[in-house]
Enzyme design. Structure first.
Site, PDB file in Angstrom:
ATOM      1  N   LEU A 125       0.846  -1.196   0.000  1.00 18.56           N
ATOM      2  CA  LEU A 125       0.000   0.000   0.000  1.00 18.56           C
ATOM      3  C   LEU A 125       0.886   1.253   0.000  1.00 18.56           C
ATOM      4  O   LEU A 125       0.746   2.127  -0.838  1.00 18.56           O
ATOM      5  CB  LEU A 125      -0.913  -0.016   1.239  1.00 18.56           C
ATOM      6  N   PRO A 128       6.342   6.199  -1.538  1.00 17.42           N
ATOM      7  CA  PRO A 128       7.257   7.233  -1.009  1.00 17.42           C
ATOM      8  C   PRO A 128       6.509   8.457  -0.467  1.00 17.42           C
ATOM      9  O   PRO A 128       6.921   9.046   0.525  1.00 17.42           O
ATOM     10  CB  PRO A 128       8.123   7.587  -2.221  1.00 17.42           C
ATOM     11  N   GLY A 131       2.012   7.432   3.217  1.00 14.97           N
ATOM     12  CA  GLY A 131       2.161   6.537   4.367  1.00 14.97           C
ATOM     13  C   GLY A 131       0.870   6.559   5.161  1.00 14.97           C
ATOM     14  O   GLY A 131      -0.099   5.865   4.834  1.00 14.97           O
ATOM     15  N   GLY A 243      -3.527  -7.513   9.696  1.00 16.72           N
ATOM     16  CA  GLY A 243      -2.092  -7.258   9.885  1.00 16.72           C
ATOM     17  C   GLY A 243      -1.813  -6.654  11.253  1.00 16.72           C
ATOM     18  O   GLY A 243      -0.904  -7.084  11.969  1.00 16.72           O
ATOM     19  N   ARG A 244      -2.608  -5.666  11.626  1.00 13.67           N
ATOM     20  CA  ARG A 244      -2.392  -4.986  12.922  1.00 13.67           C
ATOM     21  C   ARG A 244      -2.548  -5.964  14.090  1.00 13.67           C
ATOM     22  O   ARG A 244      -1.879  -5.819  15.120  1.00 13.67           O
ATOM     23  CB  ARG A 244      -3.379  -3.816  13.058  1.00 13.67           C
ATOM     24  N   GLU A 364       2.082  -0.183   9.731  1.00 16.77           N
ATOM     25  CA  GLU A 364       0.674  -0.625   9.869  1.00 16.77           C
ATOM     26  C   GLU A 364      -0.160   0.343  10.719  1.00 16.77           C
ATOM     27  O   GLU A 364      -1.029  -0.068  11.485  1.00 16.77           O
ATOM     28  CB  GLU A 364       0.599  -2.067  10.386  1.00 16.77           C
TER      29      GLU A 364
HETATM   30  N1  CAA Z   1     -12.472  -2.093   6.759  1.00 17.43           N
HETATM   31  C1  CAA Z   1     -13.246  -1.852   5.683  1.00 17.43           C
HETATM   32  N2  CAA Z   1     -13.566  -0.607   5.263  1.00 17.43           N
HETATM   33  C2  CAA Z   1     -13.068   0.433   5.954  1.00 17.43           C
HETATM   34  C3  CAA Z   1     -12.253   0.262   7.089  1.00 17.43           C
HETATM   35  C4  CAA Z   1     -11.952  -1.069   7.485  1.00 17.43           C
HETATM   36  N3  CAA Z   1     -11.174  -1.321   8.546  1.00 17.43           N
HETATM   37  N4  CAA Z   1     -11.901   1.462   7.545  1.00 17.43           N
HETATM   38  C5  CAA Z   1     -12.477   2.376   6.761  1.00 17.43           C
HETATM   39  N5  CAA Z   1     -13.200   1.750   5.799  1.00 17.43           N
HETATM   40  C6  CAA Z   1     -14.004   2.366   4.746  1.00 17.43           C
HETATM   41  C7  CAA Z   1     -14.943   3.402   5.327  1.00 17.43           C
HETATM   42  O1  CAA Z   1     -16.161   2.824   5.739  1.00 17.43           O
HETATM   43  C8  CAA Z   1     -15.141   4.352   4.167  1.00 17.43           C
HETATM   44  O2  CAA Z   1     -16.097   3.784   3.308  1.00 17.43           O
HETATM   45  P1  CAA Z   1     -17.148   4.707   2.467  1.00 17.43           P
HETATM   46  O3  CAA Z   1     -16.416   5.171   1.267  1.00 17.43           O
HETATM   47  O4  CAA Z   1     -18.258   3.766   2.117  1.00 17.43           O
HETATM   48  O5  CAA Z   1     -17.578   5.834   3.355  1.00 17.43           O
HETATM   49  C9  CAA Z   1     -13.782   4.290   3.437  1.00 17.43           C
HETATM   50  O6  CAA Z   1     -13.145   3.077   3.858  1.00 17.43           O
HETATM   51  C10 CAA Z   1     -12.892   5.454   3.776  1.00 17.43           C
HETATM   52  O7  CAA Z   1     -12.572   5.392   5.142  1.00 17.43           O
HETATM   53  P2  CAA Z   1     -12.376   6.659   6.051  1.00 17.43           P
HETATM   54  O8  CAA Z   1     -13.274   7.760   5.579  1.00 17.43           O
HETATM   55  O9  CAA Z   1     -12.488   6.187   7.447  1.00 17.43           O
HETATM   56  O10 CAA Z   1     -10.913   7.107   5.728  1.00 17.43           O
HETATM   57  P3  CAA Z   1     -10.130   8.199   6.526  1.00 17.43           P
HETATM   58  O11 CAA Z   1      -9.423   8.977   5.493  1.00 17.43           O
HETATM   59  O12 CAA Z   1     -10.946   8.905   7.531  1.00 17.43           O
HETATM   60  O13 CAA Z   1      -9.110   7.399   7.430  1.00 17.43           O
HETATM   61  C11 CAA Z   1      -7.084   6.308   7.884  1.00 17.43           C
HETATM   62  C12 CAA Z   1      -8.247   6.565   6.918  1.00 17.43           C
HETATM   63  C13 CAA Z   1      -7.580   5.619   9.125  1.00 17.43           C
HETATM   64  C14 CAA Z   1      -6.281   7.525   8.261  1.00 17.43           C
HETATM   65  C15 CAA Z   1      -6.280   5.402   6.999  1.00 17.43           C
HETATM   66  O14 CAA Z   1      -5.816   6.137   5.897  1.00 17.43           O
HETATM   67  C16 CAA Z   1      -5.146   4.700   7.680  1.00 17.43           C
HETATM   68  O15 CAA Z   1      -5.366   3.753   8.425  1.00 17.43           O
HETATM   69  N6  CAA Z   1      -3.910   5.146   7.403  1.00 17.43           N
HETATM   70  C17 CAA Z   1      -2.745   4.392   7.805  1.00 17.43           C
HETATM   71  C18 CAA Z   1      -2.383   3.458   6.715  1.00 17.43           C
HETATM   72  C19 CAA Z   1      -1.476   2.378   7.179  1.00 17.43           C
HETATM   73  O16 CAA Z   1      -1.673   1.770   8.227  1.00 17.43           O
HETATM   74  N7  CAA Z   1      -0.464   2.078   6.347  1.00 17.43           N
HETATM   75  C20 CAA Z   1       0.478   1.022   6.583  1.00 17.43           C
HETATM   76  C21 CAA Z   1       0.437   0.052   5.437  1.00 17.43           C
HETATM   77  S1  CAA Z   1       1.600  -1.238   5.680  1.00 17.43           S
HETATM   78  C22 CAA Z   1       2.448  -1.404   4.161  1.00 17.43           C
HETATM   79  O17 CAA Z   1       2.019  -1.014   3.134  1.00 17.43           O
HETATM   80  C23 CAA Z   1       3.814  -1.987   4.202  1.00 17.43           C
HETATM   81  C24 CAA Z   1       3.959  -3.406   4.615  1.00 17.43           C
HETATM   82  O18 CAA Z   1       4.645  -4.208   4.003  1.00 17.43           O
HETATM   83  C25 CAA Z   1       3.366  -3.857   5.868  1.00 17.43           C
END
Ligand code: CAA
Length: 400
Positions: A125, A128, A131, A243-244, A364
């Site tokens: 996901l 650069p 995040g 994952g979390r 995560e």
């Molecule tokens: N499951 C399913 N759907 C979800 C959900 C979940 N857990 N959380 C939110 N959604 C849905 C919402 O219901 C919403 O749907 P609608 O379009 O129908 O309204 C949509 O997703 C958008 O959600 P939000 O409006 O809640 O989004 P937001 O912008 O308010 O918040 C955030 C998003 C919580 C900040 C999120 O961007 C986030 O968690 N950011 C951190 C990302 C992260 O953890 N990245 C690490 C990735 S790890 C990686 O890539 C590397 C690796 O190898 C591990």
């Protein structure tokens, strides 16, 4: 009724994972010092059946429950974080994501070999410039006949150089639509236009593969779209719910390891004419570790219980991840303090625990994102919406 007893199956799993992880202790310490990875360890994990732990037997997995996934994560990270991370990405972020969202054909093609440990899987996901702000992806996948043409890059990807399959996320529609224009895809490492690179010189998880992925005009067959077009962000978030969970459980293992090392050292180190275990300020640190570990474990088990019931657990999992990673980080820090100057040396394990614990407060979902998530739920700003597809409860129904 609440039951705090682990089953016989759980106990056997714990013993076998502990024996596996202990057998790699010296090797991991050596790899950590050299900043090297050994993919054979992951292949061995696959042969042990660990990489399909909570995937239904129908798809080649062991059919165990989510408490088992927690035990696996905890026992691996008790030795080193680099042993737990593959479980987080292969099982938590990818395989459970496929179990939830993939078509039957996709499950047969990708989930089955993953659950059997024959293929390794990652999740990409982060970019650069994206995040915490995960919607700010630059990667695009433009529809062209029977294919999507993928361009872009991914950063800080665990198993970037080792995994065979990845779930990746890219914009398939106009950016003005925000997350509703993001789609998820299953891609294969061997495809033309896919390349990767190691990220070197990390603070922690030095025996683990962390890297970059690059996509140049990669042709993704349209049948490799995961879920529907525009559903990618929800898929990404739902994968993070698993994952979390593994990060939280692993952190309990790291904190326990820091506690065990601190107890051993405090009992044998003499200062002021007695073992430092007799000093109340040392006892306070030990007691704080115990308090944090027990509470973190309960949060993990509560999330596991919800998962076993097939209930939504986004909030509870995020809380467990936030709390447990902070407990582990503080426990490792206090363990160094208890060890004094020796804690500062690589002759003792606690400096490695400290380095390893730090990343989990970033990857995560950072401490800050977890804080916002909890506040938003409490204030009623964030509410869970029903999803088109959900994970099956455990025991897994015949047809799941
Ligand atoms: N499951 C399913 N759907 C979800 C959900 C979940 N857990 N959380 C939110 N959604 C849905 C919402 O219901 C919403 O749907 P609608 O379009 O129908 O309204 C949509 O997703 C958008 O959600 P939000 O409006 O809640 O989004 P937001 O912008 O308010 O918040 C955030 C998003 C919580 C900040 C999120 O961007 C986030 O968690 N950011 C951190 C990302 C992260 O953890 N990245 C690490 C990735 S790890 C990686 O890539 C590397 C690796 O190898 C591990």
């Amino acid at each position: 009724m609440i039951d705090f007893e682990f089953s016989e199956e759980h106990k056997i799993l714990r013993e076998s994972v502990r024996a596996f992880a202990e057998s790699y202790r010296e090797r991991i310490i050596e790899l950590d010092k050299k900043h090297e990875v050994d993919p054979e360890i992951l292949r061995h994990m696959g042969r042990e059946g660990f990489l399909g732990v909570c995937i239904p037997e129908k798809y080649g997995g062991a059919g165990m429950d989510y408490v088992s996934l927690a035990i696996l994560s905890e026992e691996l990270e008790r030795v080193d974080t680099s042993l737990r991370v593959p479980v987080s990405v292969h099982v938590g972020l990818n395989s459970l994501g496929l179990l939830q969202w993939a078509t039957e054909e996709q499950k047969q093609k990708y989930l089955v070999p993953q659950a059997k440990g024959k293929k390794l899987a990652g999740y990409a996901l982060t970019e650069p410039d994206a995040g915490s702000d995960a919607k700010n992806l630059k990667s695009t996948a433009k529809k062209d006949g029977d294919f999507y043409i993928l361009n872009g890059s991914k950063a800080w990807i665990s198993l970037a150089n080792t995994a065979d399959h990845f779930i990746i996320f890219a914009y398939t529609g106009p950016r003005e639509l925000g997350h509703k224009a993001i789609s998820a895809f299953i891609i294969e490492r061997d495809w033309k236009g896919v390349s990767s690179a190691f990220i070197k010189d990390k603070l922690g998880v030095r025996a683990g593969d962390t890297g970059m992925l690059f996509f140049q005009d990669v042709e993704i067959p349209k049948e490799n779209l995961l879920g529907e077009e525009g559903e990618g962000f929800k898929i990404a978030m739902s994968c993070l719910d698993n994952g979390r969970f593994t990060v939280a459980a692993g952190s309990v293992g790291l904190a326990k390891a820091a506690l065990e090392a601190s107890i051993d050292y405090a009992k044998q180190r003499i200062a002021f004419g007695k073992p430092i275990a007799d000093l109340q300020l040392v006892q306070q640190k030990i007691a704080n570790m115990v308090k944090g570990i027990e509470a973190a474990e309960l949060l993990v088990l509560k999330a596991a219980w919800l998962k076993n019931k097939g209930k939504r657990n986004t909030r509870e999992t995020a809380l467990a991840k936030w709390y447990a990673t902070n407990v582990a980080s503080q426990a490792a820090d206090d363990a160094i303090q208890i060890h004094g100057a020796y804690g500062f040396s690589a002759d003792y394990p606690v400096e490695r625990f400290w380095r390893n614990s730090r990343g989990a407060r970033i990857y995560e979902g950072t401490d800050e994102i977890q804080t916002l998530i909890q506040a938003q739920y409490a204030l009623g700003i964030r509410q869970d919406k029903p999803l088109r597809k959900t994970l099956p409860p455990w025991p897994f129904p015949e047809d799941s």
